[in-house]
Scaffold this motif. Structure first.
Motif, PDB file in Angstrom:
ATOM      1  N   HIS A   1       0.827  -1.202   0.000  1.00 22.89           N
ATOM      2  CA  HIS A   1       0.000   0.000   0.000  1.00 22.89           C
ATOM      3  C   HIS A   1       0.869   1.262   0.000  1.00 22.89           C
ATOM      4  CE1 HIS A   1      -3.339  -2.736   0.685  1.00 22.89           C
ATOM      5  NE2 HIS A   1      -2.598  -3.288   1.620  1.00 22.89           N
ATOM      6  N   HIS A   2       1.670   1.352  -1.059  1.00 21.00           N
ATOM      7  CA  HIS A   2       2.605   2.462  -1.229  1.00 21.00           C
ATOM      8  C   HIS A   2       2.442   2.978  -2.656  1.00 21.00           C
ATOM      9  CE1 HIS A   2       6.007   4.629   0.458  1.00 21.00           C
ATOM     10  NE2 HIS A   2       6.649   4.525  -0.693  1.00 21.00           N
ATOM     11  N   PRO A   3       2.529   4.295  -2.877  1.00 24.92           N
ATOM     12  CA  PRO A   3       2.294   4.861  -4.213  1.00 24.92           C
ATOM     13  C   PRO A   3       3.127   4.187  -5.297  1.00 24.92           C
ATOM     14  CG  PRO A   3       2.436   6.619  -2.596  1.00 24.92           C
ATOM     15  CD  PRO A   3       2.780   5.352  -1.876  1.00 24.92           C
ATOM     16  N   ILE A   4       2.492   3.860  -6.412  1.00 22.95           N
ATOM     17  CA  ILE A   4       3.125   3.070  -7.463  1.00 22.95           C
ATOM     18  C   ILE A   4       4.388   3.737  -8.010  1.00 22.95           C
ATOM     19  CG2 ILE A   4       1.549   4.056  -9.188  1.00 22.95           C
ATOM     20  CD1 ILE A   4       3.163   0.540  -9.271  1.00 22.95           C
ATOM     21  N   GLY A   5       4.351   5.050  -8.202  1.00 27.01           N
ATOM     22  CA  GLY A   5       5.524   5.745  -8.721  1.00 27.01           C
ATOM     23  C   GLY A   5       6.706   5.662  -7.773  1.00 27.01           C
ATOM     24  N   MET A   6       6.441   5.783  -6.476  1.00 21.27           N
ATOM     25  CA  MET A   6       7.512   5.697  -5.479  1.00 21.27           C
ATOM     26  C   MET A   6       8.027   4.265  -5.360  1.00 21.27           C
ATOM     27  SD  MET A   6       6.009   8.302  -2.571  1.00 21.27           S
ATOM     28  CE  MET A   6       7.564   8.605  -1.744  1.00 21.27           C
ATOM     29  N   VAL A   7       7.164   3.289  -5.556  1.00 16.80           N
ATOM     30  CA  VAL A   7       7.589   1.879  -5.550  1.00 16.80           C
ATOM     31  C   VAL A   7       8.584   1.637  -6.674  1.00 16.80           C
ATOM     32  CG1 VAL A   7       6.827  -0.486  -5.997  1.00 16.80           C
ATOM     33  CG2 VAL A   7       5.528   0.956  -4.442  1.00 16.80           C
ATOM     34  N   ILE A   8       8.238   2.088  -7.887  1.00 15.48           N
ATOM     35  CA  ILE A   8       9.097   1.839  -9.047  1.00 15.48           C
ATOM     36  C   ILE A   8      10.422   2.576  -8.896  1.00 15.48           C
ATOM     37  CG2 ILE A   8       9.342   2.181 -11.537  1.00 15.48           C
ATOM     38  CD1 ILE A   8       6.302   1.795 -11.764  1.00 15.48           C
ATOM     39  N   MET A   9      10.370   3.850  -8.526  1.00 16.22           N
ATOM     40  CA  MET A   9      11.601   4.639  -8.433  1.00 16.22           C
ATOM     41  C   MET A   9      12.510   4.138  -7.315  1.00 16.22           C
ATOM     42  SD  MET A   9      11.582   6.602 -10.942  1.00 16.22           S
ATOM     43  CE  MET A   9      10.449   7.236 -12.172  1.00 16.22           C
ATOM     44  N   ASN A  10      11.917   3.570  -6.263  1.00 14.69           N
ATOM     45  CA  ASN A  10      12.722   2.972  -5.187  1.00 14.69           C
ATOM     46  C   ASN A  10      13.599   1.846  -5.722  1.00 14.69           C
ATOM     47  OD1 ASN A  10      13.113   2.153  -2.114  1.00 14.69           O
ATOM     48  ND2 ASN A  10      12.542   0.297  -3.197  1.00 14.69           N
ATOM     49  N   GLY A  11      13.098   1.123  -6.720  1.00 17.11           N
ATOM     50  CA  GLY A  11      13.822  -0.032  -7.245  1.00 17.11           C
ATOM     51  C   GLY A  11      14.789   0.285  -8.371  1.00 17.11           C
ATOM     52  N   LEU A  12      14.868   1.546  -8.795  1.00 15.99           N
ATOM     53  CA  LEU A  12      15.734   1.917  -9.914  1.00 15.99           C
ATOM     54  C   LEU A  12      16.980   2.644  -9.427  1.00 15.99           C
ATOM     55  CD1 LEU A  12      13.146   3.239 -12.544  1.00 15.99           C
ATOM     56  CD2 LEU A  12      13.990   0.919 -12.221  1.00 15.99           C
ATOM     57  N   PRO A  13      18.110   2.501 -10.132  1.00 12.66           N
ATOM     58  CA  PRO A  13      19.306   3.287  -9.797  1.00 12.66           C
ATOM     59  C   PRO A  13      19.025   4.778  -9.928  1.00 12.66           C
ATOM     60  CG  PRO A  13      19.844   1.512 -11.345  1.00 12.66           C
ATOM     61  CD  PRO A  13      18.350   1.563 -11.250  1.00 12.66           C
ATOM     62  N   THR A  14      19.739   5.590  -9.158  1.00 15.48           N
ATOM     63  CA  THR A  14      19.476   7.042  -9.143  1.00 15.48           C
ATOM     64  C   THR A  14      19.652   7.672 -10.520  1.00 15.48           C
ATOM     65  OG1 THR A  14      21.758   7.369  -8.397  1.00 15.48           O
ATOM     66  CG2 THR A  14      20.050   7.359  -6.707  1.00 15.48           C
ATOM     67  N   ARG A  15      20.579   7.147 -11.331  1.00 14.69           N
ATOM     68  CA  ARG A  15      20.806   7.729 -12.660  1.00 14.69           C
ATOM     69  C   ARG A  15      19.562   7.591 -13.553  1.00 14.69           C
ATOM     70  NH1 ARG A  15      26.411   8.452 -14.029  1.00 14.69           N
ATOM     71  NH2 ARG A  15      27.107   9.877 -12.406  1.00 14.69           N
ATOM     72  N   LEU A  16      18.763   6.542 -13.337  1.00 16.40           N
ATOM     73  CA  LEU A  16      17.552   6.356 -14.137  1.00 16.40           C
ATOM     74  C   LEU A  16      16.427   7.271 -13.666  1.00 16.40           C
ATOM     75  CD1 LEU A  16      17.355   2.482 -14.695  1.00 16.40           C
ATOM     76  CD2 LEU A  16      18.198   4.241 -16.249  1.00 16.40           C
ATOM     77  N   ARG A  17      16.570   7.856 -12.485  1.00 14.97           N
ATOM     78  CA  ARG A  17      15.540   8.782 -11.978  1.00 14.97           C
ATOM     79  C   ARG A  17      15.858  10.226 -12.354  1.00 14.97           C
ATOM     80  NH1 ARG A  17      16.102   7.073  -5.773  1.00 14.97           N
ATOM     81  NH2 ARG A  17      16.897   4.972  -6.169  1.00 14.97           N
ATOM     82  N   SER A  18      17.048  10.446 -12.893  1.00 13.82           N
ATOM     83  CA  SER A  18      17.499  11.803 -13.205  1.00 13.82           C
ATOM     84  C   SER A  18      17.039  12.222 -14.595  1.00 13.82           C
ATOM     85  CB  SER A  18      19.026  11.869 -13.122  1.00 13.82           C
ATOM     86  OG  SER A  18      19.506  13.102 -13.614  1.00 13.82           O
ATOM     87  N   ILE A  19      16.770  13.521 -14.776  1.00 13.69           N
ATOM     88  CA  ILE A  19      16.364  14.023 -16.095  1.00 13.69           C
ATOM     89  C   ILE A  19      17.572  14.165 -17.020  1.00 13.69           C
ATOM     90  CG2 ILE A  19      14.328  15.224 -15.211  1.00 13.69           C
ATOM     91  CD1 ILE A  19      15.904  17.835 -15.352  1.00 13.69           C
ATOM     92  N   ARG A  20      18.783  14.017 -16.462  1.00 11.88           N
ATOM     93  CA  ARG A  20      19.986  14.094 -17.288  1.00 11.88           C
ATOM     94  C   ARG A  20      20.146  12.821 -18.121  1.00 11.88           C
ATOM     95  NH1 ARG A  20      24.392  16.329 -12.823  1.00 11.88           N
ATOM     96  NH2 ARG A  20      23.376  18.344 -12.416  1.00 11.88           N
ATOM     97  N   PRO A  21      20.715  12.943 -19.331  1.00  9.29           N
ATOM     98  CA  PRO A  21      20.934  11.743 -20.163  1.00  9.29           C
ATOM     99  C   PRO A  21      21.900  10.781 -19.491  1.00  9.29           C
ATOM    100  CG  PRO A  21      21.319  13.787 -21.405  1.00  9.29           C
ATOM    101  CD  PRO A  21      21.169  14.177 -19.976  1.00  9.29           C
TER     102      PRO A  21
END
Length: 728
Positions: A88-108
């Motif tokens: 019972h945790h927001p879907i976007g926060m669930v996905i981003m929790n599991g991704l490396p920080t570079r994939l969460r960044s707007i930088r290429p």
């Protein structure tokens, strides 16, 4: 008009619609750059639609769909969806929790991360070069060429472990025509296993798992310390790698990875092994993550976050020390990596092995009722190795010297005489846990937490081990001005100072979080222990599990009684597991082991079971208590946590939260209470417990309640649901 539905890293459990004219079904799982409010964010495309409920004048267009890397696999997206619904945790926060920080960044993404990995292989020209042709002063060049001749090919990461200069030398070899680049592929080369013969118990376990390797099973590998669980991991991994499958190994602590990594690298030298943990820098993490996604790595070894690594050919999951509470995240998405490992294995129809000398009561109970399949290892694997003798030192009857008893000091001296290693275990870092003024009874407490400040004498500071607050040691009592401030209790630093005084010639090494902060510190410590440059170890739980120190013959345990009468119903289970694990460090080879535990309660049932290494007897006692009190595993629980500037605000929110929904059948809601650590990092904390004998009914209730809680106005309160909590 094509609409993409996007998950964003915000605390709203909803998808957001954007116009994306060029989107196709193949883009599901890709990152997308979108406007949100006044900023630009990275989201993940979850679905496509031709319709939307958003008014056309409010609908925004996505800036760009990022197609630089493959989309997240469907199986991983389903795993994220499961976590969203179960925890019972927001879907976007669930996905981003599991991704490396570079994939969460707007930088290429850096191009070097995206490119496939290469190995360097000797050409015929390189094979013909004799080591003697390289001048003696070029030691690194000689070692690199020798390694290439030994293993046929080498990757950049392995070259860096030889020397930081090795990568440059590989490029030099490439120009000279000594090596060529080849794409990384899953290879299988097995080094000859050690001469150690498998025990009958190990053979039974390996055969049982390998016989059903292509189907889902949860195997509880319950083996005494030193019984050879790692060898079983290696044997089963060997079979999977031969089939071209990937193996994911989870460990609870970063500090357990170097030893396990070295064992697996030694056995499978040509198999690409990735180590994923929080000490990697962002570039290292994204590089490893992408290599795993591309299928270049055969073995992935990591801490709890590695459970979300995309693996296209996953064939086996191993959870080592499955009982360890470090597998449960305590903030944000409060997931259990062990439980998700079981779900992921079922999802992929593959086996999962849960290994431990002291299984969690939940896993033990699941094995008892047939949900898990239990494999038992009673004896130690090494020749002539036996479980250590455990004796108790009754501290009611003797005087302690700086927290150490006379029998323990004599035993330490005997070890020094026999040139054997010993360990003193105290699960409290720092010098002393309390600084007290004897005149006015003032205590040094944290201004941001409901905790006392711990004295760190070497740094001349007071520290909070919960929020990280630090201040200088006061020269006098801030309340009455008395300069006679007294430290009370013992930590690793104080025991280290005491042992240095008792044994001035001994080589003493303290091992706690304070002295392993540097990146290579832990490897240096392990090397010093294995090379017998240490006589006496002083350590916390960092030393309690997973390590193999062949020359260690004595373990002394201090301050073990602290958890015997805790308000936490899991405290006794944790204490037994901890003592069993730390006792297991002694006598793992031919050296006989002895464990001395200082206690005021030598006749306690826990200590009786521990003396006989009888996990089953103690587990049965605890299970009877849990059944009577309706605690897990005989019930399922969730906590609604609330944090606010004042405790009244948190308690009022919880009281109102109860009124939002009527409890259904078999749902029990307890009254709100302040948390055990009532103030943490400047916020007051409270919670209420929800409990049911049916997991299905509890989840149905939580799903309805969560929707109402999300709509409830609560600007002053930060709340979270913690499903299957382990801390209260």
């Amino acid at each position: 008009m094509m609409i993409i539905r996007v998950a964003l890293d915000i605390p709203i459990d909803s998808l957001f619609d954007y116009i994306a004219p060029d989107a196709t079904q193949q883009d599901i799982g890709l990152r997308v750059r979108v406007p949100f409010g006044k900023k630009i964010m990275i989201g993940i495309i979850i679905a496509l639609s031709n319709d939307t409920q958003v008014p056309h004048d409010k609908l925004k267009q996505a800036e760009a769909i990022l197609r630089d890397i493959p989309p997240l696999p469907t199986a991983l997206m389903e795993l994220f969806e499961f976590c969203n619904h179960y925890y019972h945790h927001p879907i976007g926060m669930v996905i981003m929790n599991g991704l490396p920080t570079r994939l969460r960044s707007i930088r290429p993404l850096p191009q070097r991360s995206i490119k496939p990995s290469f190995l360097f292989r000797l050409t015929d020209t390189g094979q013909a070069i004799a080591l003697s042709c390289i001048p003696g002063r070029n030691k690194i060049k000689q070692r690199l060429l020798a390694r290439l001749k030994e293993v046929d090919n080498i990757g950049s990461e392995e070259a860096k472990r030889l020397s930081p200069r090795a990568s440059r030398l590989l490029q030099e070899f490439l120009v000279q025509g000594w090596v060529e680049k080849v794409l990384v592929e899953l290879e299988f080369t097995l080094n000859a296993p050690p001469t150690l013969q498998l025990t009958a118990e190990q053979i039974t376990a390996v055969n049982a798992i390998q016989a059903e390797i292509g189907t889902f099973n949860t195997w509880l590998l319950h083996g005494a310390t030193g019984s050879g669980k790692t060898e079983i991991y290696l044997q089963v991994t060997s079979m999977l790698l031969k089939q071209g499958r990937q193996v994911l190994i989870l460990v609870p602590e970063i500090n357990l990875t170097p030893q396990l990594e070295a064992i697996f690298r030694s056995r499978f030298p040509a198999t690409h092994l990735l180590s994923l943990h929080s000490k990697l820098n962002p570039s290292e993490r994204i590089s490893g993550w992408l290599q795993a996604q591309r299928g270049e790595a055969g073995i992935i070894l990591g801490t709890r976050l590695a459970i979300f690594t995309p693996l296209s050919r996953l064939g086996l999951i191993i959870v080592d020390e499955e009982h360890d509470h470090s597998f449960k995240q305590q903030d944000g998405l409060r997931y259990s990596a062990r439980d998700i490992a079981v779900f992921r294995a079922k999802q992929a129809n593959i086996p999962v092995i849960l290994g431990s000398a002291t299984p969690s009561l939940e896993s033990y109970y699941n094995a008892m009722i047939g949900r898990y399949r239990r494999l038992r290892l009673y004896t130690r694997a090494a020749k002539n190795a036996t479980l250590p003798t455990i004796r108790y030192i009754n501290t009611n009857a003797i005087q302690l010297k700086e927290g150490l008893s006379e029998p323990l000091l004599i035993a330490l001296e005997n070890c020094l005489t026999q040139k054997q290693q010993s360990m003193v275990f105290i699960n409290r870092r720092g010098y002393a846990p309390v600084l007290l003024c004897k005149s006015c009874a003032w205590l040094a407490t944290c201004s941001r937490c409901s905790s006392r400040l711990v004295i760190h004498l070497t740094q001349k500071s007071l520290r909070c081990h919960y929020c990280g607050h630090k201040e200088r040691l006061p020269p006098a009592c801030p309340q009455c001005g008395d300069q006679d401030l007294m430290p009370f209790g013992h930590g690793t630093q104080r025991i280290e100072a005491a042992l240095a005084k008792f044994f001035p010639e001994a080589r003493i090494l303290r091992v706690d979080r304070d002295n392993i902060r540097r990146k290579e510190a832990w490897q240096s410590i392990l090397a010093a222990i294995h090379e017998q440059r240490v006589d006496i170890l002083i350590g916390t739980q960092l030393l309690a599990k997973g390590h193999d120190f062949p020359n260690l013959s004595l373990v002394g345990v201090l301050n073990a009684d602290a958890s015997l009468y805790s308000t936490d119903f899991r405290a006794e289970e944790r204490l037994f597991a901890q003592l069993m694990q730390v006792a297991g460090r002694a006598g793992r080879a031919e050296t006989a082991g002895e464990v001395l535990i200082q206690t005021e309660f030598p006749d306690h049932p826990l200590y009786h079971a521990l003396r006989h290494h009888d996990y089953d007897a103690h587990a049965q006692i605890l299970l009877k208590e849990r059944e009577i009190t309706h605690f897990p595993p005989y019930s399922y629980q969730a906590l609604l946590n609330a944090e606010a500037p004042q405790i009244d605000i948190a308690m009022d929110f919880l009281t109102l939260a109860i009124t939002l929904i009527k409890p259904t059948e078999q749902i029990e809601i307890f009254d709100p209470v302040p948390a055990q650590m009532a103030r943490l990092k400047g916020l007051e904390r409270a919670h209420l417990l929800i409990q049911s004998h049916s997991r299905k009914r509890l989840q149905a209730f939580l799903s309805d309640w969560y929707i109402k809680l999300c709509k409830f106005p609560n600007r002053k309160v930060r709340w979270t649901l913690d499903v299957d909590p382990i801390e209260f």
